[in-house]
Design an enzyme around this catalytic site. Sequence first.
Site, PDB file in Angstrom:
ATOM      1  N   LYS A   1      59.238 -43.107 -72.659  1.00 23.04           N
ATOM      2  CA  LYS A   1      59.140 -43.224 -73.997  1.00 23.04           C
ATOM      3  C   LYS A   1      59.418 -44.836 -74.402  1.00 23.04           C
ATOM      4  CE  LYS A   1      57.917 -39.932 -73.774  1.00 23.04           C
ATOM      5  NZ  LYS A   1      57.893 -38.762 -72.839  1.00 23.04           N
TER       6      LYS A   1
ATOM      7  N   GLY B   1      47.006 -33.787 -67.925  1.00 23.19           N
ATOM      8  CA  GLY B   1      48.289 -33.176 -68.529  1.00 23.19           C
ATOM      9  C   GLY B   1      49.186 -34.178 -69.282  1.00 23.19           C
TER      10      GLY B   1
ATOM     11  N   ILE C   1      49.815 -33.811 -61.491  1.00 19.49           N
ATOM     12  CA  ILE C   1      49.273 -32.320 -61.792  1.00 19.49           C
ATOM     13  C   ILE C   1      50.191 -31.447 -61.768  1.00 19.49           C
ATOM     14  CG2 ILE C   1      47.111 -33.060 -59.984  1.00 19.49           C
ATOM     15  CD1 ILE C   1      48.495 -31.708 -57.859  1.00 19.49           C
TER      16      ILE C   1
ATOM     17  N   HIS D   1      56.777 -38.255-101.851  1.00 22.55           N
ATOM     18  CA  HIS D   1      55.528 -39.003-101.812  1.00 22.55           C
ATOM     19  C   HIS D   1      55.824 -40.457-101.965  1.00 22.55           C
ATOM     20  CE1 HIS D   1      51.511 -39.697-103.027  1.00 22.55           C
ATOM     21  NE2 HIS D   1      51.799 -40.580-103.968  1.00 22.55           N
TER      22      HIS D   1
END
Length: 467
Positions: free
Chosen positions: A52, A183, A272, A446
């Site tokens: 990350k 993946g 994989i 909003h």
Amino acid sequence: MADTYDVVVIGGGPGGYNCAIRAGQLGLKVACIDKRGVFGGTCLNVGCIPSKALLHASELYEEAGEHFPKMGIEVKGLSVNLKGLMAHKDKAVSELTKGIEFLFKKNKVEGIVGEGKIVAPGTISVTTKDGTREITAKNIVIATGSDVAPLKGVTIDEKQIVSSTGALTLPEIPKRLLVVGAGVIGLELGSVWRRLGSEVTVIEFLDRICPGLDLETGKQFQRILTKQGMSFKLSAKVTGVTKKGKALSVTVEPAAGGTAETLEADVILVAIGRRPYTDNLGLDEAGVKRDERGRVVTDHHYATNVKGIYAIGDVREGPMLAHKAEDEGVAAAEILAGRAGHVNYDAIPSVIYTYPEVATVGKTEEELKAAGVEYKVGKFPFTANARAKSNLTTDGFVKILADAKTDRVLGAHMVGPDVGNMIGEVVLAMEFSGSSEDIARTCHAHPTLSETIRQAAMGVEGWTMQM
Ligand code: FAD
Ligand code: NAI
């Protein structure tokens, strides 16, 4: 005399360290053993956190180069300093792993660096740099996690043919990166290197990317990644790799068999899947049952077939996710302390941290159809969300699936900006057995991206309102 503990956890990843910390909080005498030398497991050391850190930094780099000018911000002389980028990643890892040592001290967990082996139920031998010692425990929790699944005929050297671990530390930006497996790892780390300048080709055995994803969500995701410049070869398999000077020559065949073609690459990432890790743990000698995929078999209280031995996290069944391992660790500790530990497997979110992100929870449309469940769909695109429009982040949508009779939320599937943070709202609704109407009638600030979730929920009963 041997040391005796209430609980000894073998493995210090998110499953193991959270189990040990919770056990310590509940007053149990607990030790956590990890052979890596640093606590935090796959997640902190070579998984979630370093990936990350690279994803975030490379996303900002691409944004500065491609999106800033569209918003009137000129950037001159933008470039990547790969050493600096890697130092940023390493700093994130080392600060977080130190945090675990602090939490162990705070919660009276004894952290032991060494390799644990179950000698008999209740007895573990630990091999440390100073020799082997034996410890005894009323309960043993196996939290040894998972490791890279190998690809037949391809040897990973972590330099040119890498697993995720090598792909997190490449010393140069490869010109051509070939990824085997479309993946989560292939697409996340493929995105990192594509953003930094690599040509990325992904070879996938099946006819779709991320096979477990809701089909419509996966197709949209593939379209967006292709638009960004990633190439896909679906229904294809790698059958051999040979060195050709500095490059690699890769033989690729149709998955169903047929004429092979040859591709060239500078680096290959094998992604994989992962396999449960139980090497040298003494499970056969102790008589602990495993299933046909090598996963430790447990009941719903994480107990194995051998009294006093439990298992949590990647090493047992279920999604290989850090937060699933963490929740099982906490639940197991609570059960061992005589409390009611529990994990709701219907409400475990899953996020792919590419740009845009993909976030899902609960059942897919395909799963509901297969189970014969009648459901309604509410969907809302980010192109119609005011905040996404003003941010120029309009790729993707939110889809909510609700039971046709009761309106209970059964699943949510999202592709879009920041959906990894947004999915928490739907997970919470599902934990409370909420309906799509509950989400639709909840006031959302909003202008926020989260209004997309509300509008999708409104769409279940056909009263979507925003443009
Ligand atoms: P692990 O974290 O694998 O920890 C097990 C530990 O046990 C290891 O440190 C190992 O050294 C130790 N061990 C093994 N055998 C012994 C022994 N005999 N004695 C002592 N110690 C032993 N999941 C997410 O949810 N989000 C993400 O973003 C994410 N990103 C990922 C990115 C990558 C590149 C990878 C590879 C994985 C990622 N994952 C992510 C998955 C996540 O890392 C795992 O699901 C999670 O770490 C599993 O936790 P665990 O505690 O079960 O095992
Ligand atoms: P994966 O299971 O997500 O994907 C593997 C892919 O490889 C599948 O699409 C599969 O069909 C394909 N495949 C299998 N054999 C193949 C072959 N011979 N040739 C070509 N394709 C083949 O596994 P991945 O990406 O390795 O990740 C392992 C696990 O780590 C994931 O299951 C996930 O749980 C965890 N993880 C989670 C992340 C997150 O939550 N963001 C990030 C990274 C990893």
